[in-house]
Design an enzyme around this catalytic site. Structure first.
Site, PDB file in Angstrom:
ATOM      1  N   SER A 118       7.716  -1.132  -3.487  1.00 15.16           N
ATOM      2  CA  SER A 118       8.392   0.037  -2.558  1.00 15.16           C
ATOM      3  C   SER A 118       7.359   0.941  -1.737  1.00 15.16           C
ATOM      4  O   SER A 118       6.276   1.335  -2.710  1.00 15.16           O
ATOM      5  CB  SER A 118       9.529   0.614  -2.911  1.00 15.16           C
ATOM      6  OG  SER A 118       9.800   1.482  -2.121  1.00 15.16           O
ATOM      7  N   TYR A 125      12.270 -14.692  -3.107  1.00 17.91           N
ATOM      8  CA  TYR A 125      11.435 -14.138  -3.952  1.00 17.91           C
ATOM      9  C   TYR A 125      10.667 -15.070  -4.799  1.00 17.91           C
ATOM     10  O   TYR A 125      11.365 -16.346  -5.009  1.00 17.91           O
ATOM     11  CB  TYR A 125      12.078 -12.822  -4.818  1.00 17.91           C
ATOM     12  CG  TYR A 125      12.185 -11.758  -4.146  1.00 17.91           C
ATOM     13  CD1 TYR A 125      11.500 -10.514  -4.061  1.00 17.91           C
ATOM     14  CD2 TYR A 125      13.037 -11.830  -2.928  1.00 17.91           C
ATOM     15  CE1 TYR A 125      11.656  -9.319  -3.366  1.00 17.91           C
ATOM     16  CE2 TYR A 125      13.386 -10.406  -2.285  1.00 17.91           C
ATOM     17  CZ  TYR A 125      12.609  -9.514  -2.425  1.00 17.91           C
ATOM     18  OH  TYR A 125      12.957  -8.207  -1.623  1.00 17.91           O
ATOM     19  N   SER A 150       5.330   3.203  22.620  1.00 12.84           N
ATOM     20  CA  SER A 150       4.623   4.317  21.979  1.00 12.84           C
ATOM     21  C   SER A 150       5.478   4.938  20.783  1.00 12.84           C
ATOM     22  O   SER A 150       6.507   5.028  20.931  1.00 12.84           O
ATOM     23  CB  SER A 150       4.630   5.451  23.051  1.00 12.84           C
ATOM     24  OG  SER A 150       3.830   5.058  24.311  1.00 12.84           O
TER      25      SER A 150
END
Ligand SMILES: *[C@@H]1O[C@H](CO)[C@@H](O)[C@H](O)[C@H]1NC(C)=O
Ligand SMILES: *[C@@H]1O[C@H](CO)[C@@H](O)[C@H](O)[C@H]1NC(C)=O
Ligand SMILES: *[C@@H]1O[C@H](CO)[C@@H](O)[C@H](O)[C@H]1NC(C)=O
Ligand SMILES: *[C@@H]1O[C@H](CO)[C@@H](O)[C@H](O)[C@H]1NC(C)=O
Ligand SMILES: *[C@@H]1O[C@H](CO)[C@@H](O)[C@H](O)[C@H]1NC(C)=O
Ligand SMILES: *[C@@H]1O[C@H](CO)[C@@H](O)[C@H](O)[C@H]1NC(C)=O
Ligand SMILES: *[C@@H]1O[C@H](CO)[C@@H](O)[C@H](O)[C@H]1NC(C)=O
Ligand SMILES: *[C@@H]1O[C@H](CO)[C@@H](O)[C@H](O)[C@H]1NC(C)=O
Ligand SMILES: *[C@@H]1O[C@H](CO)[C@@H](O)[C@H](O)[C@H]1NC(C)=O
Ligand SMILES: *[C@@H]1O[C@H](CO)[C@@H](O)[C@H](O)[C@H]1NC(C)=O
Length: 709
Positions: free
Chosen positions: A313, A510, A646
């Site tokens: 994380s 996973y 942007s």
């Protein structure tokens, strides 16, 4: 107790939705065909101008290198964002645009391509569509074996580019404009890199980045053998690997950086499309190199690609750095370190290129553990903890991570609607309590893939291992070691750097170690081919590495080709754009909330327009929904200083009731802004009916002029 939110977990609504969906498809395929949208595949608008075949290699043994970047942002309204599997988290505007970044290397006889795209992951469908386009344009030059496609894993990219049922459900189906934007962006970035090929050099550097990632399943990590853990100083990888591309004069062309972190700095409440932390690192790096260019423009291409981020994380202080767009620690620290490593890269990568690829039926791999023992992979299935999610966002159901016993309530519903998992699958996945036996769910299309890509490309003594999912820290380390060991049996690969490239080619959730699997946290519950998934991949990647080292790649079996489902078999659950409505006595593009007359730097200028649905605008890649413009007295012209790509701007598209919507544009005025006169503009399209025929009309709106002091 870890904060609960919705990463990749399932809300009650989604769970019921999935179950109802199954019920519906089981009971009445008719309904699906009513909902199903059939798409015509557009033929590619652009004619290729390929310089086919390997190009003559200049003296002194440099490579030919080429870099390219192209916008891959799809429709920024209504389409779910891909990552948190939260159907309520639909796109509503743009924080930063999404790009595909391509790198081509040619050694005079062989060629390899590495692409990193700002998307959640590469899906099998996406890869197959990209490969078809490349085949059409370049014949046999760019192929399954020498093209690696990797996703950064931003959780604020658009969904809708999958062909397996589970992913279609969490995507509101297969959404043609969404996948088309990604396919076109990837192919265009490769076209650019192809056209830009020139003699150049590649340098490698490595460093460490502290305090920028943490292990979100430390309990699982601790289940790995102590002697293995003791060889590492941390439960996440801190290393940053940088490949620097220059021309023969040493002028920089581009760079690829790999660092293991989940791009979940934006949480599941965010609606704006964004490249998240890795996208932002690319943005800052490119802005620094392409001085004077607007974002997404300029020749220098900087990819911050994904790695063994499965249990990693970025939220080192818990989930805090979010859709306010505040810079995260990780963003702040990654860019300088990327810059330092880029600047200091001196170890030149020399040698030849290799590419090895195979398709494997992952449901049926026999793994030789040692001389006496073999084990097998399983048909895909998701465990209960899959629905619980992680600290970066968890399901709001009564599922907790680490569950090794099923939940009678949900199991009951599941069994009624979907049928119970077979005993064979239950046994194979032990100790995972199975929530969805996806390998046994085939309607309307298979819920999960059987056929998976494994692939390695090497550039001199750098090996890039293309992982078809999210590997945990320790799984990544084991694969790196295994591949290194195989390659280093040959002198050409002495001191090889093995890079784990994440989320490549196809998504299979996973990949944990066998030991982590026993704990059944979220990552293990989502390791879909069972406890020996990692062992199987290690065996397969070893096989590829050995073939590369021994020069026997040509003898590798291609493996079973994955299915490419007919468009007519795919479904879309995304309704067509309704006719746009506007408040009485207003027009599209009219300002509803005006800017203030003056702002100081550091403040936020904001304006709200009457808006149409951004999906009406069609393909907006390399275009913009908004501009911030500065007036120059000398030239008497308005110059664009920012677009919707942007970082400083936010284009919020807010959908109200009765098909009315607003576009609110914010400009977070940076300290670097020049004092002067500015205006904000918005460009869009609205849909109306002329008789029964829908007509789409362009509109634009402009704010009052305001001063920045
Ligand atoms: C998500 O981000 C928003 C906006 O910054 C914040 O208000 C909210 O608390 C965050 N939610 C979670 C669960 O972190
Ligand atoms: C990151 O850097 C920016 C500008 O350099 C600064 O304003 C911001 O506070 C920094 N953020 C963090 C989390 O350190
Ligand atoms: C994968 O292997 C299993 C077991 O042999 C087989 O039943 C299945 O049909 C194969 N899948 C595909 C797509 O060929
Ligand atoms: C092979 O592996 C199995 C399972 O890990 C183990 O029980 C067995 O002792 C091993 N045999 C040898 C010869 O190493
Ligand atoms: C949640 O789980 C707990 C413990 O398993 C149970 O006591 C409780 O009734 C459950 N709540 C709901 C709403 O299902
Ligand atoms: C599955 O296992 C259970 C318990 O061992 C047994 O009662 C049941 O008959 C088995 N089902 C099938 C289809 O073999
Ligand atoms: C897919 O389309 C092709 C050609 O249109 C057709 O021959 C084939 O039968 C279709 N397959 C399925 C499963 O619908
Ligand atoms: C719209 O304009 C008409 C004519 O000027 C006016 O009578 C009406 O009150 C206006 N409606 C609103 C909601 O402002
Ligand atoms: C530009 O012209 C306007 C109006 O004449 C004036 O108010 C402003 O100060 C000028 N700006 C600059 C930067 O010279
Ligand atoms: C649009 O903005 C106006 C003015 O702030 C507001 O009254 C209205 O509710 C907004 N509409 C939507 C759809 O958000």
């Amino acid at each position: 107790m870890a904060p609960k939110s919705v990463c990749c977990g399932l809300s009650t609504l989604e769970m019921l939705f999935i179950m109802l969906f199954v019920l519906m498809t089981g009971v009445s395929m008719g309904l699906i065909s009513v909902m199903a949208t059939k798409w015509n595949v557009d033929s590619s608008p652009e004619e290729p101008s390929p310089t086919l075949g390997p190009t003559a290699r200049p003296p002194g043994n440099p490579f030919l290198v080429g870099v390219g970047r192209a916008d891959c942002t799809g429709p920024v309204g209504d389409v779910p964002l891909m990552g948190y599997a939260n159907l309520d988290q639909t796109a509503g505007g743009i924080h930063t645009r999404l790009y595909s970044r391509a790198f081509i290397v040619d050694d005079g006889s062989k060629r390899v391509v590495f692409v990193s795209a700002d998307i959640g992951m590469v899906s099998q469908r996406l890869r197959l569509e990209v490969m078809r386009e490349l085949q059409g344009k370049y014949g046999n030059l760019y192929r399954q074996d020498n093209v690696v496609l990797s996703g950064t894993h931003t959780h604020s990219g658009l969904a809708g580019y999958f062909q397996y049922t589970l992913f279609m459900i969490t995507s509101k189906g297969y959404i043609k404009p969404s996948i088309q934007a990604i396919v076109n962006g990837i192919v265009q970035s490769i076209d650019m890199a192809h056209k830009n090929l020139k003699p150049g050099r590649i340098f490698l550097n490595k460093g460490e980045l502290e305090d920028s990632n943490l292990n979100r399943s430390p309990h699982s990590y601790l289940n790995n053998p102590a002697e293995e853990r003791n060889r590492y100083k941390s439960n996440t990888d801190k290393q940053v690997v940088v490949l620097k591309f220059t021309d023969l004069h040493g002028d920089g062309l581009g760079m690829i950086s790999w660092f293991a972190v989940h791009p979940v700095s934006m949480n599941y409440t965010n609606r704006m499309v964004s490249g998240d932390n890795l996208g932002h690192a690319s943005y800052l790096f490119e802005q620094e190199k392409n001085i004077g260019s607007l974002p997404g423009e300029g020749p220098f291409v900087a990819a911050f690609a994904s790695s063994n981020l499965g249990d990693v994380s970025p939220n080192t202080r818990g989930p805090y750095c979010v859709n306010t767009g505040e810079a995260c620690d990780y963003i702040n620290s990654s860019c300088p370190i990327g810059g330092e490593l880029y600047g200091g890269a001196q170890r030149e990568v020399r040698g030849v290129l290799h590419a090895a690829h195979q398709w494997v039926n992952m449901t049926d791999v026999t793994v030789q553990l040692n001389s006496t023992h073999t084990v097998k992979t399983c048909k895909p299935a998701l465990g209960h903890s899959f629905a619980a999610g992680t600290i970066d966002g968890g399901g709001d159901l009564n599922f907790t991570q680490g569950a090794v016993e099923g939940d009678p309530f949900w199991d009951g519903i599941r069994d009624t609607l979907l049928g119970p998992p077979s005993n064979e699958t239950q046994d194979c996945h032990q100790p995972k309590p199975i929530l969805f036996s996806t390998g046994e769910m085939k309607k309307p299309l298979p819920w999960h893939p059987d056929i998976v890509d494994v692939q390695i490309i090497t550039i001199g003594s750098v090996a890039i291992v293309a992982i078809p999912g999210e590997v945990t820290t320790m799984s990544g380390r084991r694969i790196r070691e295994a591949v290194k060991q195989e390659l280093e049996t040959q002198a050409a690969f002495t001191n090889t750097e093995v890079v784990i490239a994440g989320l490549c080619n196809i998504y299979t959730h996973y990949i944990t170690t066998y030991e982590e699997y026993q704990v059944q946290r979220y990552e293990a519950a989502s390791t879909i081919y069972g406890p020996h998934t990692l062992s199987a991949y290690m065996q397969l990647f070893r096989g590829l590495a050995r073939a590369i080292a021994e020069g026997t790649v040509g003898e590798l079996p291609k493996g079973p080709e994955p299915p490419f489902f007919n468009d007519s078999q795919l479904f879309s659950l995304l309704p067509a754009v309704p006719v746009d409505r506007k408040p009485e006595n207003t027009s599209f593009g009219q300002v509803l909330e005006q800017v203030l007359p003056t702002y100081k730097r550091g403040e936020v200028a904001s304006v709200t327009f009457v808006s149409g649905n951004p999906r009406n605008s069609g393909d907006m890649r390399e275009k913009t929904f908004i501009t911030v413009e500065q007036y120059h007295n000398r030239t008497q012209q308005w110059d664009i200083v920012h677009t919707d790509a942007s970082w400083e701007t936010r284009f919020h598209w807010v959908k109200g009731s009765g098909a009315q919507s607003n576009a609110t544009v914010e400009w977070h005025i940076p300290p670097s802004a020049q004092p002067g006169s500015y205006r904000i503009r918005h460009f869009g399209h609205y849909k109306q009916l002329k008789g029964l025929r829908p007509v789409i009309t362009a509109y634009e709106g402009t704010s009052d002029v305001f001063r920045v002091s």
